[in-house]
Design an enzyme around this catalytic site. Structure first.
Site: not given
Ligand code: G1P
Ligand code: ZN
Length: 542
Positions: A112-113, A276, A278, A280-281, A375
Site C-alpha cells: 500500500s502506502h 498512494d 497501490d 486505493d487511497r 477503496k
Molecule cells: C491503516 C488504516 C486503515 C486502513 C489500512 C489499510 O490500518 O488506519 O484505515 O484500512 O491502513 O490501508 P492500521 O495501520 O491503522 O491498522
Molecule cells: Zn493502499
C-alpha cells in the site's frame, strides 16, 4: 515438470494484519518466505481448475514475485491467471477484474502506502471472488497453514514475458496478460459524467494529480489527460518506479507536501489530488483548502446523486469507527442507513454485497463504493470532479456550505510511530482496564460520558470482532479513539483519533489542532502516552 521444495521444519508463521501480509522486502525475498505464504493461500482457498487475478503496485520485487506465484499456481493446478501487463494492477483495478471476469479471487502484491525498495516494504494479500479482501476467518486459516507447511510444489519453467498483452501458457495453465488500465477506465466512464467533466477542463479548470511515482500514474494519465482532456502535465510523478522515486507514497499533507504547497500558492490549480502506492487511497485539496478524508466522505455522500452512477441515491453510508461522524449527519438528513465498522476495508464487504451500503470511507484517506470491493483513489477523485463540474463552485465554497448545513466535525489523527511494541501493548491494556472507571470523570474541562473497547457485530453474517479500539466519548459528542496499527512493519504504531463537533454556521473557521487542543491534552493524560512511549508529540499529524 513440477518438483517439490522441502523445508524440513515449518516456516515461521506469518500473520496477516489489517490488509494482508506486510514485511520488509528482504524478509519476503528470504528462503521459502513468499512461497510459504502463497502456498498457504492456495491451500486455504483451493486451486484445481480455478482462475485468479494477479498484479501489484510495481514496487521492488513485484515482477520477481509474480513469476514465482505463477510457477506455484501452475504446479498447484490453477487453470488460468489474469495478470496486468508488467505485473501491474492497482488494487481497485484488481478488484474490478476479479468481479468482471467472475474469477475465484486474486493475489495483490503491495504494501500500500509503505515505501518500496530493497530496504523497504513488500506485501501480499488475497481478495475473494467478490473482489474484496479476505475476511478474518480466511486470513486466520491462512496464518494457521503457514505454521504447518513443510513443502510446496514449484513448476519448472522459464519466466513469462509480461510485457506483451495476450495469452500464453505455463504448462497446462493459461496466462492472460491484460492491459491494466482499460477495463478500469471503462468502469469509471460508466459511473461519471465524462462529457461534463471534459467541458469543465475545456473551460480552463486546472488540476494537479500527484501519482507519487506509484501505480496510479498510467491510470490517471489515461483517464484525466487522454479521456477527460485535462492539460498534459496535469499528472505529475506519473511513472511507477520500484522505489517510488524514494518517496513515501502516502497521500496526506505530510508526504504529499509538494502538492499541498502548490495548492496553497497564489497561482495554485483549482483542484489537487494524490493517490498512494497501490491506488486505493486518495487525498483531495482545493485551492487554499485541505479536505479531511472524513469531510470528503460526508461531502461525497451528500452530493453523489449528481453523478450518473449514483443518480438513484444511496442505500446507506458506512464508515470505520475512528472516522468522524460527519457522514452520519448526512445519512440522517438523507434518511438512509448508516454503519460504523472496525478499521479495515474488509469490514465493508458484507454491507456492500448485501446492498445495504453504497458509499464507504475511512479517515485514513480511503473512500469507495459498491462499484468494486476495495477503496478506490481515482474513483473518489473523479466523483469530486463530477460534483465540481455540476455545482460550478470551488472546493472551499462546497465545504463552507456543507459545514453551514450540517455543522463541522473537527478531526485529526496523531500517529506515534515505531514505538516499543511491549510498552504500547501495556499502555493499551492499562487504558482498557481503566475504562469502567472513566464515565463521569472530568478532564480538561470535559466530562466523560462513555468509555468502551469497540466491538462489532456484522449485521449481515453476525460475526463478532472484539477489541477494535478504545473509545472515550465526552459531553457534546467530542471523542478520543486509540488503537494500535495493524499495518506497521516496525515496532508498534499508536494511533490517536480526535474529534469535536461544532454546530454550523458559527465558529467554523478554526484550525483543527486549535479546536481540538483540550481533547489532545486529555488523550495524553488519560493514556499516559509519554510515560509509556517516551513521546510528547506525534510523528505524523493528519
Ligand atoms: C491503516 C488504516 C486503515 C486502513 C489500512 C489499510 O490500518 O488506519 O484505515 O484500512 O491502513 O490501508 P492500521 O495501520 O491503522 O491498522
Ligand atoms: Zn493502499
Amino acid at each position: 515438470m513440477t518438483h517439490h521444495i522441502v523445508a524440513t521444519t515449518p516456516i515461521a508463521g506469518q500473520k496477516p494484519g489489517t490488509s494482508g501480509l506486510r514485511k520488509k522486502t528482504a524478509v519476503f525475498m528470504g528462503r521459502h518466505y513468499l512461497e510459504n505464504f502463497v502456498q498457504s493461500i492456495f491451500d486455504v482457498v483451493g486451486t484445481t481448475g480455478k482462475t485468479f487475478v494477479l498484479g501489484g503496485d510495481g514496487r521492488y520485487f513485484n515482477d520477481r514475485a509474480a513469476q514465482v506465484i505463477m510457477r506455484m499456481a501452475a504446479a498447484n493446478g490453477v487453470a488460468r491467471i489474469i495478470i496486468g501487463k508488467g505485473a501491474i494492477l492497482s488494487t481497485p483495478a484488481a478488484s474490478h477484474l476479479i468481479r468482471l471476469n467472475k474469477t475465484d479471487g486474486g493475489i495483490i502484491m503491495s504494501a500500500s502506502h509503505n515505501p518500496g525498495g530493497p530496504d523497504e516494504d513488500f506485501g501480499v494479500k488475497f481478495n475473494m471472488s467478490n473482489g474484496g479482501p479476505a475476511p478474518e476467518s480466511v486470513t486466520e486459516a491462512m496464518y494457521k497453514r503457514t505454521t504447518e507447511i513443510t513443502s510446496y510444489p514449484m513448476f519448472d519453467g522459464q519466466d513469462i514475458d509480461l510485457d506483451k498483452i495476450g495469452r500464453v501458457h505455463l504448462g497446462p495453465m493459461i496466462i492472460d496478460v491484460v492491459d491494466p488500465v482499460s477495463d478500469y477506465a471503462t468502469l469509471m466512464e460508466s459511473l461519471f459524467d465524462f462529457p461534463k467533466i471534459r467541458a469543465m477542463f475545456q473551460s480552463g479548470f486546472r488540476m494537479r494529480m500527484d501519482s507519487m511515482c506509484a501505480v496510479t500514474g498510467p491510470y490517471a494519465i489515461e483517464i484525466l489527460e487522454n479521456r477527460l482532456g485535462a492539460a498534459k502535465g496535469t499528472v505529475v510523478n506519473g511513472t511507477p518506479l520500484p522505489d517510488f522515486g524514494g518517496m513515501h507514497p502516502d497521500p496526506n499533507p505530510t508526504w504529499a507536501k509538494a502538492l499541498m504547497d502548490e495548492m496553497f500558492s497564489d497561482s495554485g490549480p483549482d483542484f489537487g489530488a494524490a493517490s498512494d502506492g497501490d491506488g486505493d487511497r486518495n487525498m483531495v485539496v482545493g485551492r487554499g483548502i485541505y479536505v479531511s478524508p472524513s469531510d470528503s466522505l460526508a461531502v461525497l455522500a451528500a452530493n453523489a446523486h449528481l453523478a450518473p452512477g449514483y443518480a438513484k441515491g444511496l442505500a446507506g453510508v458506512a464508515r470505520s469507527m475512528p472516522t468522524s461522524a460527519a457522514a452520519d449527519r448526512v445519512a440522517d438528513a438523507l434518511g438512509i442507513a448508516k454503519f460504523e465498522t472496525p478499521t479495515g476495508w474488509k469490514f465493508f464487504g458484507n454491507l456492500l454485497d448485501a446492498g445495504r451500503a453504497t458509499l464507504c470511507g475511512e479517515e485514513s484517506f480511503g473512500t469507495g463504493s459498491d462499484h468494486v470491493r476495495e477503496k478506490d483513489g481515482l474513483w473518489a477523485i473523479l466523483l469530486w470532479l463530477n460534483i465540481l463540474a455540476v455545482r460550478r463552485e470551488s472546493v472551499a465554497e462546497i465545504l463552507a456550505a456543507h459545514w453551514t448545513k450540517y455543522g463541522r466535525n473537527y478531526y485529526s489523527r496523531h500517529d506515534f510511530e515505531a514505538v516499543d511494541a511491549g510498552r504500547a501493548d501495556a499502555m493499551v491494556q492499562a487504558l482498557r482496564d481503566a475504562l469502567p472507571s472513566l464515565p463521569g470523570r472530568e478532564i480538561e474541562g470535559l466530562r466523560i460520558t462513555e468509555a468502551d473497547d469497540f466491538a462489532y457485530t456484522d449485521p449481515v453474517d453476525g460475526s463478532v470482532s472484539k477489541s477494535q479500539g478504545v473509545r472515550i466519548v465526552f459531553d457534546g459528542g467530542s471523542r478520543i479513539v486509540m488503537r494500535l496499527s495493524g499495518t506497521g512493519t516496525q515496532g508498534a504504531t499508536l494511533r490517536v483519533y480526535l474529534e469535536r463537533y461544532a454546530p454550523g454556521p458559527e465558529g467554523l473557521d478554526h484550525d483543527p489542532q486549535d479546536a481540538l487542543a483540550p481533547i489532545i491534552r486529555a488523550a495524553h493524560e488519560l493514556a499516559s502516552i509519554e510515560q509509556y512511549t517516551g513521546r510528547t508529540a506525534p510523528d505524523v499529524v493528519t
